[in-house]
Structure formats: structure tokens, C-alpha cells
Design a protein around this motif. Structure first.
Motif, mmCIF file in Angstrom:
data_model
loop_
_atom_site.group_PDB
_atom_site.id
_atom_site.type_symbol
_atom_site.label_atom_id
_atom_site.label_comp_id
_atom_site.label_asym_id
_atom_site.label_seq_id
_atom_site.Cartn_x
_atom_site.Cartn_y
_atom_site.Cartn_z
ATOM 1 N N HIS A 187 -33.592 57.173 31.884
ATOM 2 C CA HIS A 187 -33.383 56.528 30.689
ATOM 3 C C HIS A 187 -34.737 58.306 30.177
ATOM 4 O O HIS A 187 -34.423 58.857 28.859
ATOM 5 N N CYS A 197 -28.702 49.883 29.415
ATOM 6 C CA CYS A 197 -30.002 48.919 29.235
ATOM 7 C C CYS A 197 -29.838 47.812 28.996
ATOM 8 O O CYS A 197 -29.292 46.596 29.699
ATOM 9 N N LEU A 250 -27.336 55.173 26.173
ATOM 10 C CA LEU A 250 -28.142 54.595 27.043
ATOM 11 C C LEU A 250 -28.834 53.064 26.798
ATOM 12 O O LEU A 250 -28.664 51.978 27.560
ATOM 13 N N HIS A 297 -34.675 54.684 22.033
ATOM 14 C CA HIS A 297 -35.644 55.235 22.955
ATOM 15 C C HIS A 297 -36.272 54.181 23.484
ATOM 16 O O HIS A 297 -36.714 53.873 24.049
ATOM 17 N N SER A 334 -34.886 50.696 23.993
ATOM 18 C CA SER A 334 -33.980 50.997 25.753
ATOM 19 C C SER A 334 -35.898 50.651 27.047
ATOM 20 O O SER A 334 -35.439 50.145 27.936
#
Lengths: 325, 294
Positions: A225, A160, A156, A29, A32
């Protein structure tokens, strides 16, 4: 040329392998988020590095992109790719509002863009019907493509990464185009550029437009996101952070901007263990990196590699008995 | 809007405007002397406010000593930052934009040091002035606001006299106008630069005590105030001393009037719109300084 191609492929492969090496969902996370920061840094690099325009307003375009993508996805169920593109376009469109102020120079232009960022943030904070006000926007749907959900952290991350790579290639082409050379000319000497037939106002406006589109796309990515938008994610502090990224990474190069973005996003996370001292240490680092010189960290790294290459070669070429002496 | 409201709003606007002027003056002096856009100026206000509050806690000092503590706190920290950070960077011939980013770093550091020392909660300032209304030309007004306007006016007046009549003040102006020639005339530019930072920090520190006495003191009170003072300095013309004073007053009045007349939510936005509008017609602000371009 070939070596730079190999280097790019190497970096791309390395970045693609990141989620495999560190599969902890929290870190993916954050990675990203760093890639989104990289796109923002690219947009600022175009302004400050190529055209010599210090913008303190990129956070505003980032926010406009994010809110546009989120509203389209929530209210009209627009597919995420289209929503992100629309975010970029609307951010670009709103950058046309800056046309009257592009003829300002230096710090006046910087303060004027800061004013723009403050106005946009206040609109996000106060127009409940449009942006959800201080509560923000919740329940942004997970991105789907052809019926497949791309809501996982890894998916994700790759979205990205692909976007950041595309923006990098596009901006790299711009740097070597007529447009890019004109911007560089403006940054070096506005009067000389004008005398060479470059329409300063048009080129500067175009530069703001392209940078705003990239920031808007980054905002769209951010909406999917985090899936929750808060107006305070897009205040003028964000614009300042984006400028810090580019300057500590190295103003003159896109890889430098990317490095700076990675530092600004990742270091506070890495420092989390230091608790209360986290931001204090971050501030000290900003001072040290800013003081490291105008080429930034990327310049220092390049110099270091060159130094090692030269001296390492000499050391390797030395005869064993002289080396022993 | 009644006449009474008009008087109250104007006085409130002037008071907050004076605080902006004090910070904007520092920003302008620093730009003249070093070409640094000093984004950490607002933190000197915060440090001054905290120093004043601490001196009050320690001894329960009278108001003028609290103000003095704030002035000294702001001045010392500003001088320290110049000598330790900015001078080092200038000696390394770091470009202007890097120094600007370093000022942002200094701002982050000072905020977090203050948070560690004084905590993250807003701190209540003691009532430094007699509360209750004072009759002034037939209107009942807050004595606090009048004190702020008078004291700020006094500080700015002393500054003008200092620049005009003292050797050091004239040396500082000379060094700001042309550092090379000033150096040839026997002025130590390093010294005048240090004094420039000290004086601008002192003014910000005074502004901190005055602002704290109106609201609260907290570790993050400085940055936004500093940014607004920056806008005020740009409005008046970056690098112009008179411009900074006028810019601060105008910005304070705009903010207060749009807060009461238009909406409190958008009072900052109105100031920014006015800034952009003024820059469109006068790209260098209301008043410009001669000489080098900023």
C-alpha cells in the motif's frame, strides 16, 4: 441470524461503493489504510476481547509481516499474494517466541509484550543488511496479478477490503468455535477454565499465533500500500494505537473493533484542518471515548438504535390525537 | 574497562536509574491506590522539566527554586488530571482497561499542550550545577551526576519517612491496602487518592528537572522515559514501593552498562531482555506487594 446476514451484506456493499462515492485518490489511499487498521484491530480484539490478554506488541508482528512481504517482493520478485501470505506466516512464526511469557498475567504480560515490541523495533532500526536500517525499504514493486497491475489506489482498496472481510469471517467463526469459547472462558476465570480441562498456556499461545498471523497479513498489505517502509511506522506507539482502536470501539465485538480502527485512522485526517490542534483534539477524543463505557462506541450506537427503535415504535403506534396532546 | 571507566559508568547508571526510580515510584503508588496503569506518568516529568525551565527564564532563579517549580508543576498537573479525568471515569464505573486507554489520551493531550506552549524544538537547560570535575575518592567525576543521585536519594528518603511517620502517609497506605475498610475508619479515600497523584506528580516533576539538567527539555521527552520507568516498576514488582526504587536503579545500570559494553543502538533492547528473563523466573517481579493482585 438472517438480519445479521443482511446487515453484513449491506455493510460490504457500502464499503465496496466507497471509492465510487469519494474517488479522490488521496482519500481512497487513506480508506485503504483504515481497512489495514481494521485488520490490526481484529487481531487485537481476539487477544483482548476474547482471551482478556492486553497485548502491547501487535505493532511488532505488523512490522515483521510488512518487512517480510517487502523483502520477498524486492529481492525475489515473489507475487504479492504469496508475499503477503508469507508475511503473515513469518509473523505467526515469530509469535512462537512469546510462548515462554504467555503464562504471565495482566499488566506483567502487557509490559512483557511491550518489551518484545521495543526489541523488534530496534532490530528493524539497526540491522541495515536485513531491513535497510533507519532509511527503510524503498522501491517495493506494485502488486500484479496474472500480468495485470493492481497498483492503482482503487485496486488496492479492494484488495484491502477483500482481505479485511476474509479476516472478519474467519475471526467470526473462531468466536463461535470451541477455541473461541475456550478463550472466553479463560478471560472470565482462568482457574475455572483450567479446572474444565482447558490448557491455558496452549490456548493463549494459539491465540497469540492467530492474532500475529492476522497482524502480519495487515503488514504485508501495508508494504504494497505505501510501497515504502520506515522502521518508525512499527514502533511501540503503533502497538498502543492498535490497543486504543479496540478499546474505544468496544472490546467485546468485531464490528466495534472495526469502528475503533476507522476512528483512530480517519479522525486525525479529518482534523487536519485544525492544524496544530489536531493531535490535541484527538487526545481529548480518546479520553472521552474511553470514558464512554466498557461497551465502547459500538455499544453506545447499538443502545441508541435500540432506544430509537423502541421509542420510535411507540411514537408511531400512538393514535394521532394522543400524539398531538 | 578500566577502574575509572567502571566508576564513571556506574555513577551515570545510578543517576539515570534514580530518575527512573522517581517515576516508577509514582507509577507504583498509583497502582496501589487505584489499580490504574498510569501511562501519562512520563508526561508529569516533562511538565516538571518545562515548569522548572520557565521559572528559570522568568527570574533566573537559583537551582533549588527551579527544582521547586518543577516539583509544583508536576504535582499540580497530576492532581488536576486525577480530579478532572480519572475521578470522573471512576465514578462512571468505567473498566480498568478503559481508564488505561484514557491515561494514554491524557498523555497525548499533555504532549500537545506542551508543544503549543513551549514549541517543538528541544530546549537547552541552563547549567544548574558547577561544571568541571570533582575529586571523589580519587576519581574525577561529574558533580551533576552526584547531585542527581544525592537529591533523588533525599527525595525517596523523605517519601519513606512520610509514609512511615505522618498521619497522612499512614492513611494513604491504609487506603491503598483496603479502600473499603479505610473508608470505614474515617479516611476519605478520594482525598488520599488525590494526594497520591499529587505526590507521584511531584516526584516525576523533580525527576524532570534533574533529567532536563542532564540533557534537554522537549515536549516528547516524557513518554519513552515513562515507558522505561514502567518497565522498571514491573521489573521490581508492580505496586511495590521498594521494588520501584530497586527496579529503577537496576534498569538504569543495565541501560548504561549495555550502552558502553555492548552497543548504544541496542541498550534499550538489553533492558527489555532482562525484564522478560526476570519475569520468566519471577512472574510478579523482584519484590511483590501483599494483598490484591494487579
Amino acid at each position: 441470524m438472517r438480519s445479521s446476514l443482511i446487515a453484513r451484506l449491506g455493510v460490504a456493499l457500502l464499503l465496496a461503493a466507497v471509492p465510487l462515492l469519494q474517488s479522490n485518490a488521496y482519500w481512497v489511499h487513506i480508506f485503504s489504510l483504515a481497512l489495514i487498521g481494521v485488520i490490526l484491530a481484529f487481531s487485537q480484539q481476539l487477544l483482548v476481547g476474547m482471551a482478556g490478554i492486553v497485548s502491547l506488541g501487535q505493532g511488532a508482528f505488523y512490522g515483521i509481516g510488512a518487512y517480510t512481504a517487502a523483502s520477498l517482493a524486492i529481492s525475489f520478485h515473489v507475487p504479492f499474494v504469496l508475499a503477503i501470505v508469507a508475511g503473515g506466516l513469518l509473523a505467526g512464526l515469530s509469535s512462537l517466541l512469546l510462548i515462554p511469557i504467555v503464562r504471565l498475567k495482566g499488566s506483567s504480560l502487557a509490559v512483557a509484550t511491550l518489551g518484545f515490541a521495543i526489541i523488534v523495533h530496534l532490530v528493524m532500526l539497526n540491522e541495515d543488511w536485513l531491513t535497510g536500517g533507519s532509511i527503510g525499504m524503498i522501491d517495493i514493486p506494485a502488486p500484479t496479478l496474472f500480468g495485470f497491475s493492481l497498483g492503482g489506489e482503487k485496486a488496492l482498496y479492494y484488495i484491502c477490503l477483500i482481505t479485511a472481510a476474509a479476516v472478519f469471517l474467519a475471526f467470526d467463526r473462531i468466536a463461535h468455535s470451541r477455541f473461541g469459547r475456550a478463550l472466553t472462558a479463560i478471560s472470565q476465570d482462568e482457574e475455572a477454565a483450567r479446572a474444565s480441562g482447558i490448557n491455558i498456556a496452549v490456548y493463549k499461545s494459539k491465540c497469540f499465533l492467530v492474532a500475529a498471523i492476522a497482524s502480519g497479513i495487515a503488514g504485508g498489505l501495508y508494504a504494497f500500500h505505501s510501497r515504502y517502509l520506515n522502521p518508525n511506522d512499527f514502533d511501540f506507539q503503533k502497538s498502543i494505537d492498535i490497543l486504543i482502536m479496540v478499546v474505544i470501539g468496544g472490546i467485546r465485538s468485531l464490528p466495534g473493533a472495526a469502528l475503533g480502527a476507522a476512528i483512530v485512522v480517519l479522525i486525525p485526517e479529518l482534523l487536519r484542518a485544525s492544524g496544530e490542534f489536531r493531535l490535541l483534539l484527538f487526545g481529548v477524543m480518546v479520553i472521552v471515548f474511553a470514558g464512554a463505557g466498557s461497551k465502547g462506541l459500538s455499544g453506545i450506537l447499538v443502545d441508541l438504535v435500540k432506544y430509537i427503535a423502541q421509542h420510535g415504535q411507540r411514537w408511531l403506534l400512538q393514535k394521532p390525537w394522543t400524539a398531538r396532546l | 574497562m578500566t577502574i575509572d571507566q567502571l566508576v564513571q559508568t556506574t555513577l551515570g547508571g545510578l543517576a539515570i536509574g534514580c530518575i527512573y526510580s522517581l517515576i516508577a515510584l509514582g507509577i507504583s503508588m498509583i497502582i496501589r491506590a487505584t489499580d490504574i496503569l498510569h501511562f501519562a506518568q512520563g508526561e508529569m516529568l516533562m511538565i516538571g522539566s518545562m515548569a522548572g525551565l520557565s521559572s528559570f527564564w522568568l527570574q533566573g532563579m537559583p537551582f533549588w527554586l527551579v527544582l521547586l517549580a518543577g516539583v509544583l508543576g508536576g504535582g499540580l498537573v497530576s492532581m488536576l488530571v486525577e480530579v478532572v479525568v480519572y475521578r470522573t471515569l471512576r465514578l462512571r464505573r468505567v473498566s480498568a482497561i478503559n481508564i488505561m486507554i484514557a491515561t494514554l489520551g491524557v498523555s497525548i493531550v499533555l504532549q500537545n499542550v506542551a508543544r503549543l506552549v513551549w514549541g517543538s524544538e528541544p530546549l537547552r537547560y541552563p547549567t544548574l550545577f558547577a561544571s568541571g570535575g570533582v575529586k571523589f575518592a580519587g576519581f574525577t567525576v561529574s558533580p551533576q551526576l552526584i547531585w542527581i543521585v544525592l537529591l533523588s536519594g533525599l527525595i525517596m528518603g523523605v517519601l519513606i519517612l512520610f509514609f512511615r511517620f505522618t498521619r497522612l502517609g499512614i492513611a494513604m497506605q491504609a487506603a491503598a491496602q483496603d479502600p473499603d475498610v479505610a473508608q470505614l475508619m474515617g479516611i476519605s479515600v478520594d482525598r488520599t487518592t488525590t494526594y497520591t497523584f499529587a505526590i507521584s506528580g511531584m516526584m516525576a516533576g523533580a525527576a524532570g528537572v534533574l533529567l532536563g539538567s542532564l540533557f534537554f527539555a522537549s515536549f516528547n521527552m516524557g513518554f519513552l522515559t515513562g515507558i522505561k520507568a514502567f518497565v522498571a516498576a514491573t521489573l521490581g514488582g508492580l505496586g511495590s514501593i521498594a521494588g520501584a526504587m530497586i527496579g529503577g536503579l537496576i534498569f538504569g545500570l543495565i541501560e548504561t552498562f549495555s550502552g558502553t559494553l555492548i552497543s548504544t543502538a541496542y541498550k534499550d533492547a538489553v533492558g527489555m531482555v532482562v525484564l522478560i528473563a526476570i519475569l520468566l523466573f519471577m512472574p510478579t517481579g523482584l519484590l511483590t506487594r501483599g494483598g490484591r493482585e494487579v
